[in-house]
Design an enzyme around this catalytic site. Structure first.
Site, PDB file in Angstrom:
ATOM      1  N   CYS A  28       0.828  -1.201   0.000  1.00 43.31           N
ATOM      2  CA  CYS A  28       0.000   0.000   0.000  1.00 43.31           C
ATOM      3  C   CYS A  28       0.874   1.269   0.000  1.00 43.31           C
ATOM      4  CB  CYS A  28      -0.993  -0.027   1.158  1.00 43.31           C
ATOM      5  SG  CYS A  28      -2.352   1.137   0.913  1.00 43.31           S
ATOM      6  N   HIS A  64      -3.923  -4.762   0.965  1.00 44.23           N
ATOM      7  CA  HIS A  64      -3.330  -5.227   2.228  1.00 44.23           C
ATOM      8  C   HIS A  64      -3.394  -6.747   2.322  1.00 44.23           C
ATOM      9  CE1 HIS A  64      -2.630  -1.357   4.256  1.00 44.23           C
ATOM     10  NE2 HIS A  64      -3.621  -0.948   3.482  1.00 44.23           N
ATOM     11  N   GLU A  77      -1.985  -8.498   4.518  1.00 43.46           N
ATOM     12  CA  GLU A  77      -1.845  -8.930   5.916  1.00 43.46           C
ATOM     13  C   GLU A  77      -3.175  -8.993   6.668  1.00 43.46           C
ATOM     14  OE1 GLU A  77      -1.630  -4.433   6.237  1.00 43.46           O
ATOM     15  OE2 GLU A  77      -1.153  -5.977   4.770  1.00 43.46           O
ATOM     16  N   ASP A 124       1.866 -10.130  30.140  1.00 39.87           N
ATOM     17  CA  ASP A 124       3.125  -9.512  29.701  1.00 39.87           C
ATOM     18  C   ASP A 124       4.206  -9.588  30.777  1.00 39.87           C
ATOM     19  OD1 ASP A 124       1.466  -8.907  27.643  1.00 39.87           O
ATOM     20  OD2 ASP A 124       1.467  -6.746  27.928  1.00 39.87           O
ATOM     21  N   SER A 183       4.206 -11.361  33.523  1.00 39.26           N
ATOM     22  CA  SER A 183       4.438 -12.734  34.007  1.00 39.26           C
ATOM     23  C   SER A 183       5.390 -13.492  33.093  1.00 39.26           C
ATOM     24  CB  SER A 183       3.107 -13.489  34.110  1.00 39.26           C
ATOM     25  OG  SER A 183       2.260 -12.879  35.058  1.00 39.26           O
TER      26      SER A 183
END
Length: 318
Positions: free
Chosen positions: A56, A146, A148, A204, A206
């Site tokens: 893009c 796109h 993705e 996150d 942990s």
């Protein structure tokens, strides 16, 4: 299973030098190539001798930088579109044949009106005459849509065609390899020092705590600040998990009275957020100061948060 890193365009030159990447993807974005200060790829991207895929906005800046032409003021194209394949290319291997259509997802305002020398049109649509372009000699590719997003049903195949087929990557990278690499890096960085980790009990922090503990063992101390704002029994769950299951040194600070006292009478959400942030830092600093030899602070977060919190120029992230 391909190792990759995200770097903002303003720092991409240093990343190119440090990484010597096997392939490069120029991402999409909301800017226009006509805006002052809009992102540009370092010239080194096109001189590295590796495959480049522009998605893009990435395709537009590739065209603009290599001698093509992009115009603004055209009708914005957003949503599902059908592109017609006009030429075979390894980028579209195992997808629609020449003359057939492929469903993609468009999202752009500017329009490419001329492509650089050496490029051919691989696929087009009524709204995007240069929906897929390729310079097979230099292995430069551009897609106006796109791949993705899930709305491009076979976009993952296109990306794999680029990474595996065109760039020749084996796809043998795993999170286990990442784990081993990070453990070795942490050991080297920390040495014999102590590390303090702010632990919330969320995913996150942990994961970060367990990973660091695997690297340096009891040199790690976790500080869990109980704000009094947690779910029922959550504080007990966190302390039990880390002390008894993982055997990680954990300081549990019950600061609920402190937090709730500061929040009393407050109703504005932003004011409350700032109070919680301030009191958390005060409590954490107080506890961390009691740990002898602590030289490192460890935090766990998500990669997108790292990208969004370090904007390259504007101070804002999209």
């Amino acid at each position: 299973n391909v190792y990759c890193e995200i770097h903002p365009y303003a720092k991409a030159e240093a990343a190119l030098e440090a990484m010597s990447p096997a392939a490069i993807i120029l991402s999409g974005g909301p800017e226009s190539v006509h805006e002052e200060g809009s992102p540009r790829a370092p010239q080194g991207v096109f001189e590295a001798g590796v495959p480049v895929l522009g998605i893009c906005y990435g395709e537009m800046t590739m065209c603009e930088q290599l001698g093509g032409k992009v115009e603004g003021g055209h009708h914005r194209e957003f949503g599902r579109a059908e592109i017609t394949v006009e030429k075979t290319s390894p980028l579209l291997a195992d997808l629609a044949a020449v003359g057939e259509e492929e469903t993609v997802w468009m999202s752009h305002g500017d329009k490419i009106v001329a492509i650089p020398a050496g490029f051919d049109v691989v696929a087009s649509s009524p709204g995007s005459p240069y929906a897929v372009i390729a310079d097979e000699t230099r292995r430069f590719y551009g897609v106006q849509f796109h791949p993705e997003v899930m709305h491009t049903p076979r976009g993952a195949t296109m990306l794999k065609n680029f990474t595996h087929g065109i760039a020749g990557l084996s796809g043998d990278w795993t999170m286990a390899a990442y784990r081993d690499e990070k453990i070795a890096q942490i050991r080297e960085q920390v040495g014999s020092a102590r590390v303090v980790c702010g632990l919330s009990g969320g995913v996150d922090s942990s994961v970060a705590a367990v990973l660091i503990h695997e690297a340096i063992g009891d040199q790690l101390t976790c500080v869990f600040v109980d704000t009094g704002l947690l779910r029922k029994d959550e504080a007990t769950q966190v302390t039990t998990l880390f002390r008894e299951h993982y055997n990680i040194p954990l300081i549990h600070v019950d600061a609920s009275k402190e937090f709730l006292g500061e929040l009393a009478g407050q109703s504005d959400p932003e004011t409350k957020r700032k109070i919680i942030g301030r009191v958390f830092i005060e409590v954490f600093d107080r506890e961390a100061g009691k740990i002898d030899g602590a030289e490192f602070l460890a935090q766990g977060t998500l990669y997108p948060d790292v990208i969004e919190s370090v904007s390259s120029s504007s101070g804002k992230a999209h």
